[in-house]
Design a protein around this motif. Structure first.
Motif, PDB file in Angstrom:
ATOM      1  N   GLU A  50       0.879  -1.183   0.000  1.00 49.87           N
ATOM      2  CA  GLU A  50       0.000   0.000   0.000  1.00 49.87           C
ATOM      3  C   GLU A  50       0.914   1.230   0.000  1.00 49.87           C
ATOM      4  O   GLU A  50       1.377   1.671   1.042  1.00 49.87           O
ATOM      5  CB  GLU A  50      -0.878  -0.035   1.251  1.00 49.87           C
ATOM      6  CG  GLU A  50      -1.833  -1.227   1.248  1.00 49.87           C
ATOM      7  CD  GLU A  50      -2.085  -1.790   2.647  1.00 49.87           C
ATOM      8  OE1 GLU A  50      -3.187  -2.320   2.862  1.00 49.87           O
ATOM      9  OE2 GLU A  50      -1.176  -1.718   3.510  1.00 49.87           O
ATOM     10  N   PHE A  51       1.180   1.765  -1.184  1.00 50.58           N
ATOM     11  CA  PHE A  51       2.261   2.755  -1.279  1.00 50.58           C
ATOM     12  C   PHE A  51       1.861   4.172  -0.879  1.00 50.58           C
ATOM     13  O   PHE A  51       2.730   5.019  -0.651  1.00 50.58           O
ATOM     14  CB  PHE A  51       2.930   2.728  -2.663  1.00 50.58           C
ATOM     15  CG  PHE A  51       2.044   3.141  -3.812  1.00 50.58           C
ATOM     16  CD1 PHE A  51       1.396   2.193  -4.574  1.00 50.58           C
ATOM     17  CD2 PHE A  51       1.883   4.474  -4.139  1.00 50.58           C
ATOM     18  CE1 PHE A  51       0.589   2.560  -5.637  1.00 50.58           C
ATOM     19  CE2 PHE A  51       1.094   4.866  -5.209  1.00 50.58           C
ATOM     20  CZ  PHE A  51       0.436   3.889  -5.954  1.00 50.58           C
ATOM     21  N   GLY A  93       5.149   1.276  10.354  1.00 52.17           N
ATOM     22  CA  GLY A  93       5.325   2.734  10.432  1.00 52.17           C
ATOM     23  C   GLY A  93       4.438   3.418   9.400  1.00 52.17           C
ATOM     24  O   GLY A  93       4.181   4.615   9.489  1.00 52.17           O
ATOM     25  N   PHE A  94       4.002   2.653   8.386  1.00 52.33           N
ATOM     26  CA  PHE A  94       3.094   3.178   7.358  1.00 52.33           C
ATOM     27  C   PHE A  94       1.794   2.365   7.326  1.00 52.33           C
ATOM     28  O   PHE A  94       0.715   2.920   7.210  1.00 52.33           O
ATOM     29  CB  PHE A  94       3.757   3.133   5.970  1.00 52.33           C
ATOM     30  CG  PHE A  94       5.010   3.962   5.891  1.00 52.33           C
ATOM     31  CD1 PHE A  94       4.933   5.346   5.761  1.00 52.33           C
ATOM     32  CD2 PHE A  94       6.257   3.379   5.973  1.00 52.33           C
ATOM     33  CE1 PHE A  94       6.085   6.120   5.703  1.00 52.33           C
ATOM     34  CE2 PHE A  94       7.413   4.144   5.915  1.00 52.33           C
ATOM     35  CZ  PHE A  94       7.327   5.520   5.784  1.00 52.33           C
ATOM     36  N   ARG A  95       1.944   1.037   7.412  1.00 54.17           N
ATOM     37  CA  ARG A  95       0.775   0.176   7.198  1.00 54.17           C
ATOM     38  C   ARG A  95      -0.363   0.493   8.162  1.00 54.17           C
ATOM     39  O   ARG A  95      -1.534   0.374   7.804  1.00 54.17           O
ATOM     40  CB  ARG A  95       1.152  -1.304   7.284  1.00 54.17           C
ATOM     41  CG  ARG A  95       1.603  -1.774   8.662  1.00 54.17           C
ATOM     42  CD  ARG A  95       1.797  -3.294   8.695  1.00 54.17           C
ATOM     43  NE  ARG A  95       3.063  -3.702   8.167  1.00 54.17           N
ATOM     44  CZ  ARG A  95       4.038  -4.295   8.895  1.00 54.17           C
ATOM     45  NH1 ARG A  95       3.851  -4.541  10.183  1.00 54.17           N
ATOM     46  NH2 ARG A  95       5.165  -4.645   8.347  1.00 54.17           N
ATOM     47  N   GLU A  96      -0.031   0.932   9.390  1.00 55.70           N
ATOM     48  CA  GLU A  96      -1.098   1.217  10.349  1.00 55.70           C
ATOM     49  C   GLU A  96      -1.897   2.474   9.967  1.00 55.70           C
ATOM     50  O   GLU A  96      -2.967   2.722  10.507  1.00 55.70           O
ATOM     51  CB  GLU A  96      -0.549   1.319  11.779  1.00 55.70           C
ATOM     52  CG  GLU A  96       0.659   2.188  11.981  1.00 55.70           C
ATOM     53  CD  GLU A  96       1.990   1.479  11.666  1.00 55.70           C
ATOM     54  OE1 GLU A  96       2.027   0.580  10.804  1.00 55.70           O
ATOM     55  OE2 GLU A  96       3.002   1.859  12.273  1.00 55.70           O
ATOM     56  N   HIS A  97      -1.372   3.251   9.008  1.00 58.16           N
ATOM     57  CA  HIS A  97      -2.110   4.442   8.557  1.00 58.16           C
ATOM     58  C   HIS A  97      -2.961   4.149   7.315  1.00 58.16           C
ATOM     59  O   HIS A  97      -3.631   5.045   6.804  1.00 58.16           O
ATOM     60  CB  HIS A  97      -1.136   5.587   8.257  1.00 58.16           C
ATOM     61  CG  HIS A  97      -0.296   5.960   9.447  1.00 58.16           C
ATOM     62  ND1 HIS A  97      -0.848   6.304  10.665  1.00 58.16           N
ATOM     63  CD2 HIS A  97       1.046   5.996   9.610  1.00 58.16           C
ATOM     64  CE1 HIS A  97       0.123   6.544  11.536  1.00 58.16           C
ATOM     65  NE2 HIS A  97       1.280   6.367  10.917  1.00 58.16           N
ATOM     66  N   TYR A  98      -2.885   2.920   6.822  1.00 60.20           N
ATOM     67  CA  TYR A  98      -3.763   2.558   5.688  1.00 60.20           C
ATOM     68  C   TYR A  98      -5.070   2.040   6.296  1.00 60.20           C
ATOM     69  O   TYR A  98      -5.404   0.867   6.205  1.00 60.20           O
ATOM     70  CB  TYR A  98      -3.093   1.511   4.800  1.00 60.20           C
ATOM     71  CG  TYR A  98      -3.608   1.565   3.366  1.00 60.20           C
ATOM     72  CD1 TYR A  98      -3.059   2.450   2.444  1.00 60.20           C
ATOM     73  CD2 TYR A  98      -4.670   0.759   2.950  1.00 60.20           C
ATOM     74  CE1 TYR A  98      -3.538   2.527   1.153  1.00 60.20           C
ATOM     75  CE2 TYR A  98      -5.152   0.827   1.662  1.00 60.20           C
ATOM     76  CZ  TYR A  98      -4.581   1.711   0.765  1.00 60.20           C
ATOM     77  OH  TYR A  98      -5.072   1.788  -0.524  1.00 60.20           O
TER      78      TYR A  98
END
Ligand code: SF4
Length: 331
Positions: free
Chosen positions: A41-42, A282-287
């Motif tokens: 999920e970029f 660090g990013f995936r939890e914001h998707y």
């Protein structure tokens, strides 16, 4: 297949009978193999305001991110090393630089020689054409609901026809197209699920994902009830029967509502695709499309496939290797 047949299967056929029927079709059409697609999920940027989705542009409480090319390629590389058979590049719908994404597609294709699937929403034809030329082969664009009135209510400023037209444009560009829809959307009449299946069949999509609606607290539908797991499994079984050629995922949403057995039950209902996530920590939890999103990890995917008595292309991996692969993706 007639509407009445689909309706009977969906609402009247006893579950053991329906599941057995779907299993026979699955075995005949797809065999025992489960495709494992590595999901990256970029970016969670999005210009739309779909009323059910936590990525909606109007959600100011979400931390937004966009990975660099190097981060995307690294995540893809870790995924390929585990044995996934496809890389799925997904984002919200925003003004993606066509060349930026084309370079990523080209790099994945030339380095790893695995197919690339895109899921980046409605974009200009020129961008679609460029990404196709760069090597993308499949495109996921869910129609979400075939109920025109409900579609318009859930997607402010948009309508179902433009979605269908977009799928047709993608097919014209020779993408293998995937669609999908939600089960249990607020305001959804159960009979419209029959129309969802008929629409996917009419469009002859190569993939169709059907998952339960799950609310996200920072959206207008944040207090609504989730869709039913039992009905989602019935829809998967009927999809397998009505679209025997299609690849059908057991969705992350299913695994979120039933963490213990959702993926396995989805496979037993007729699904033949799982999509573990490789978006870096660090990013995936914001998707956060919906709340409590279950992370479909490698160990869970392997366990679900094996519990369903099916086969996969993943390299043999114990828990330690799974953790290592995920740590690498996050480093
Ligand atoms: S469903 Fe897709 S297009 Fe709609 S707000 Fe969410 S990410 Fe954006």
């Amino acid at each position: 297949m007639r509407r009445s047949e689909i309706s009977t299967l969906l609402f009247e056929t006893p579950w053991p009978e329906l599941r057995h029927y779907a299993a026979r079709v699955l075995e005949r059409e797809k065999g025992s193999h489960v495709f494992v697609r590595g999901l990256v999920e970029f970016s969670n940027l999005c210009r739309r305001n779909c009323r059910y989705c936590g990525l909606r542009g109007g959600n100011s409480s979400l931390v937004r991110y966009a990975l660099s090319q190097a981060q995307v390629l690294k995540a893809a590389s870790v995924a390929v090393d585990t044995g996934v058979d496809t890389i799925v590049l997904q984002s919200g719908e925003y003004a993606i630089d066509p060349l930026w994404l084309a370079q990523i597609i080209d790099a994945i294709r030339s380095t790893h020689r695995v197919p690339v699937t895109l899921s980046v929403g409605e974009q200009p034809d020129a961008a679609y054409a460029l990404w196709k030329e760069a090597g993308a082969v499949r495109f996921l664009l869910k129609h979400e609901t075939s109920d025109r009135r409900l579609y318009a209510a859930l997607h402010p400023g948009h309508n179902l026809q433009e979605r269908i037209d977009c799928l047709k444009r993608l097919a014209k560009l020779k993408y293998e197209c995937g669609s999908g829809f939600m089960i249990g959307l607020p305001g959804q009449h159960p009979e419209s699920l029959v129309d969802d299946i008929l629409l996917a069949r009419r469009l002859r999509v190569g993939m169709c994902g059907a998952g339960p609606f799950i609310p996200q607290e920072n959206t207008p539908l944040g207090r609504s009830e989730s869709g039913s797991v039992a009905m989602t499994l019935r829809v998967l079984a009927v999809l397998r029967i009505a679209l025997p050629w299609a690849n059908i995922p057991a969705t992350t949403a299913l695994a979120t509502l039933d963490a213990a057995s959702g993926q396995r039950e989805g496979l037993l209902a007729g699904a033949n695709v799982l999509m573990p996530g490789f978006t870096p920590a660090g990013f995936r939890e914001h998707y956060r499309i919906y709340d409590n999103k279950n992370r479909v990890d490698l160990a869970g995917v392997q366990a679900a496939i094996e519990a369903a008595g099916r086969t996969h292309s993943l390299k043999p991996m114990g828990n330690t290797q799974c953790v290592l692969a995920e740590a690498l993706a996050s480093a």
